[in-house]
Design an enzyme around this catalytic site. Structure first.
Site, PDB file in Angstrom:
ATOM      1  N   ASN A  10      -4.315  -7.389 -10.159  1.00  0.00           N
ATOM      2  CA  ASN A  10      -4.686  -8.237  -9.022  1.00  0.00           C
ATOM      3  C   ASN A  10      -4.656  -9.710  -9.466  1.00  0.00           C
ATOM      4  OD1 ASN A  10      -6.446  -9.825  -7.343  1.00  0.00           O
ATOM      5  ND2 ASN A  10      -7.153  -7.943  -6.392  1.00  0.00           N
ATOM      6  N   HIS A  13      -7.337 -14.220  -8.603  1.00  0.00           N
ATOM      7  CA  HIS A  13      -8.116 -15.277  -9.243  1.00  0.00           C
ATOM      8  C   HIS A  13      -7.280 -16.273 -10.041  1.00  0.00           C
ATOM      9  CE1 HIS A  13     -11.565 -13.798  -7.343  1.00  0.00           C
ATOM     10  NE2 HIS A  13     -11.341 -12.589  -7.800  1.00  0.00           N
ATOM     11  N   HIS A  46      -5.075  -9.970  -2.433  1.00  0.00           N
ATOM     12  CA  HIS A  46      -5.922  -9.871  -1.235  1.00  0.00           C
ATOM     13  C   HIS A  46      -5.768 -11.154  -0.416  1.00  0.00           C
ATOM     14  CE1 HIS A  46     -10.308  -9.027   0.342  1.00  0.00           C
ATOM     15  NE2 HIS A  46      -9.440  -9.182   1.320  1.00  0.00           N
ATOM     16  N   ARG A  48      -7.233 -13.032   2.192  1.00  0.00           N
ATOM     17  CA  ARG A  48      -8.500 -13.047   2.934  1.00  0.00           C
ATOM     18  C   ARG A  48      -8.373 -13.898   4.183  1.00  0.00           C
ATOM     19  NH1 ARG A  48     -13.030 -11.140  -0.560  1.00  0.00           N
ATOM     20  NH2 ARG A  48     -14.331 -11.557   1.231  1.00  0.00           N
ATOM     21  N   ARG A  52      -9.222 -18.054   0.771  1.00  0.00           N
ATOM     22  CA  ARG A  52      -9.908 -18.739  -0.335  1.00  0.00           C
ATOM     23  C   ARG A  52      -9.132 -18.666  -1.648  1.00  0.00           C
ATOM     24  NH1 ARG A  52     -15.092 -14.802  -1.205  1.00  0.00           N
ATOM     25  NH2 ARG A  52     -15.273 -15.144   1.019  1.00  0.00           N
ATOM     26  N   GLU A  73      -3.989  -6.206  -0.127  1.00  0.00           N
ATOM     27  CA  GLU A  73      -5.340  -5.882   0.337  1.00  0.00           C
ATOM     28  C   GLU A  73      -5.639  -6.753   1.544  1.00  0.00           C
ATOM     29  OE1 GLU A  73      -7.307  -4.983  -4.049  1.00  0.00           O
ATOM     30  OE2 GLU A  73      -8.028  -6.655  -2.842  1.00  0.00           O
ATOM     31  N   THR A 104     -15.502  -8.371  -2.467  1.00  0.00           N
ATOM     32  CA  THR A 104     -15.600  -7.233  -1.549  1.00  0.00           C
ATOM     33  C   THR A 104     -16.794  -6.362  -1.938  1.00  0.00           C
ATOM     34  OG1 THR A 104     -13.202  -7.317  -1.466  1.00  0.00           O
ATOM     35  CG2 THR A 104     -14.246  -5.417  -0.433  1.00  0.00           C
ATOM     36  N   GLU A 154      -8.998   4.384  -2.284  1.00  0.00           N
ATOM     37  CA  GLU A 154      -9.366   3.680  -3.516  1.00  0.00           C
ATOM     38  C   GLU A 154     -10.892   3.693  -3.595  1.00  0.00           C
ATOM     39  OE1 GLU A 154      -7.233   0.173  -4.645  1.00  0.00           O
ATOM     40  OE2 GLU A 154      -8.972  -0.654  -5.689  1.00  0.00           O
ATOM     41  N   HIS A 193     -12.389  -2.330  -8.869  1.00  0.00           N
ATOM     42  CA  HIS A 193     -13.400  -3.364  -8.634  1.00  0.00           C
ATOM     43  C   HIS A 193     -14.342  -3.465  -9.825  1.00  0.00           C
ATOM     44  CE1 HIS A 193     -15.846  -6.328  -6.676  1.00  0.00           C
ATOM     45  NE2 HIS A 193     -14.930  -6.391  -5.720  1.00  0.00           N
TER      46      HIS A 193
HETATM   47  N1  PXP Z   1      -9.534  -3.099  -5.538  1.00  0.00           N
HETATM   48  C1  PXP Z   1      -9.945  -3.676  -4.388  1.00  0.00           C
HETATM   49  C2  PXP Z   1      -9.793  -2.910  -3.122  1.00  0.00           C
HETATM   50  C3  PXP Z   1     -10.451  -4.983  -4.381  1.00  0.00           C
HETATM   51  O1  PXP Z   1     -10.859  -5.540  -3.217  1.00  0.00           O
HETATM   52  C4  PXP Z   1     -10.510  -5.699  -5.589  1.00  0.00           C
HETATM   53  C5  PXP Z   1     -10.988  -7.111  -5.582  1.00  0.00           C
HETATM   54  O2  PXP Z   1     -10.149  -7.897  -4.802  1.00  0.00           O
HETATM   55  C6  PXP Z   1     -10.061  -5.063  -6.763  1.00  0.00           C
HETATM   56  C7  PXP Z   1      -9.605  -3.756  -6.706  1.00  0.00           C
HETATM   57  C8  PXP Z   1     -10.066  -5.761  -8.072  1.00  0.00           C
HETATM   58  O3  PXP Z   1     -11.361  -6.060  -8.454  1.00  0.00           O
HETATM   59  P1  PXP Z   1     -11.619  -6.983  -9.714  1.00  0.00           P
HETATM   60  O4  PXP Z   1     -10.987  -8.306  -9.422  1.00  0.00           O
HETATM   61  O5  PXP Z   1     -13.100  -7.032  -9.826  1.00  0.00           O
HETATM   62  O6  PXP Z   1     -10.969  -6.311 -10.896  1.00  0.00           O
END
Ligand code: PXP
Length: 243
Positions: A10, A13, A46, A48, A52, A73, A104, A154, A193
């Site tokens: 992901n 960030h 994601h 949003r 952001r 996402e 989330t 998930e 997550h």
């Molecule tokens: N899976 C989903 C559905 C999420 O919303 C997120 C965060 O955007 C992640 C995985 C990844 O989470 P993290 O950034 O904490 O590893």
């Protein structure tokens, strides 16, 4: 039964850091290409409602430049549905979204919101997009996801990652049981997550989990050892746990 455990990286960030200064650097698309080279099986982003981190333009560029699957996402809204149908990513993960939340928090209530969510799932599946529902590890949410026609769930690993000791053990058992139940009712099971090096092993070891989606930890760790190296280490921890 899936044996190869996929890693979805992901890149949200990377965009968070970019947006802190409003310019173009660091570019999440460049990070995604690097992640794929370092062993990511797919890229997750994601989009949003408040934009952001990831922007609409990032999604367009990811869609055209990536050679690995893109997992978008998004919240179940008309705006996001139109974007997904326009870009047709490989996968969409439907997530709950609140403007005021930091990330989330908690899974989607598929059981309680079946009628609101069903048309979105139907349209996305109809467009050939693999839909997953981001849910808590609860049998009723798995049953509802199956009933709504999503082929994938998930499982939210946030609470497992945030807790320690016996509470973490309890959360792990819930995830284990849900992953086993997912396979039993014919759903592909993913998890994600909050995962980091110290939490990934027990989740990666669950044989019915096919994919992990990990972002924040990898981007943070990149500050110390580089993005490619942080992904390679995660990959090797996953492989060791699965073996
Ligand atoms: N899976 C989903 C559905 C999420 O919303 C997120 C965060 O955007 C992640 C995985 C990844 O989470 P993290 O950034 O904490 O590893």
């Amino acid at each position: 039964m899936p044996t190869k455990l996929r890693l979805g990286v992901n890149v949200d960030h990377v965009a968070t850091v970019r947006n802190a200064r409003g310019g173009l650097h660091p570019d999440p698309v460049r990070a995604a290409l690097l992640a794929a080279e370092a062993g990511a099986d797919g890229i997750t982003a994601h989009l949003r409602e408040d934009r952001r981190h990831i922007s609409d333009h990032d999604i367009e560029r990811l869609r055209t430049q990536l050679h690995v699957p893109l997992n978008l996402e998004m919240a179940a809204t008309e705006e996001m549905l139109a974007i997904a149908l326009k870009h047709k990513p490989h996968a969409v993960c439907l997530v709950p979204e609140k403007r005021e939340e930091r990330t989330t928090e908690g899974g989607l209530d598929v059981a309680g919101q079946h009628n609101q969510l069903a048309p979105y799932v139907q349209k996305l599946v109809g467009a050939g997009i693999r839909v997953s529902m981001f849910i808590e590890a609860e049998a009723r949410q798995l049953d509802a996801s199956k009933h709504i026609g999503a082929p994938v769930v998930e499982l939210h690993t946030g609470r497992y990652c945030e807790t320690t000791g016996t509470e973490r053990e309890k959360q792990l058992q819930r995830i284990n049981a849900a992953a086993e139940y997912a396979a039993k009712i014919g759903l592909e099971c993913h998890a994600g997550h909050g995962l980091g090096y110290d939490t990934v092993g027990p989740i990666a070891a669950i044989p019915t989990v096919a994919e992990l989606n990990i972002g924040h930890f990898l981007v943070g760790e990149a500050i110390f050892i580089g993005f490619a190296e942080s992904i390679k280490r995660m990959r090797s921890l996953m492989d060791a746990a699965r073996a």
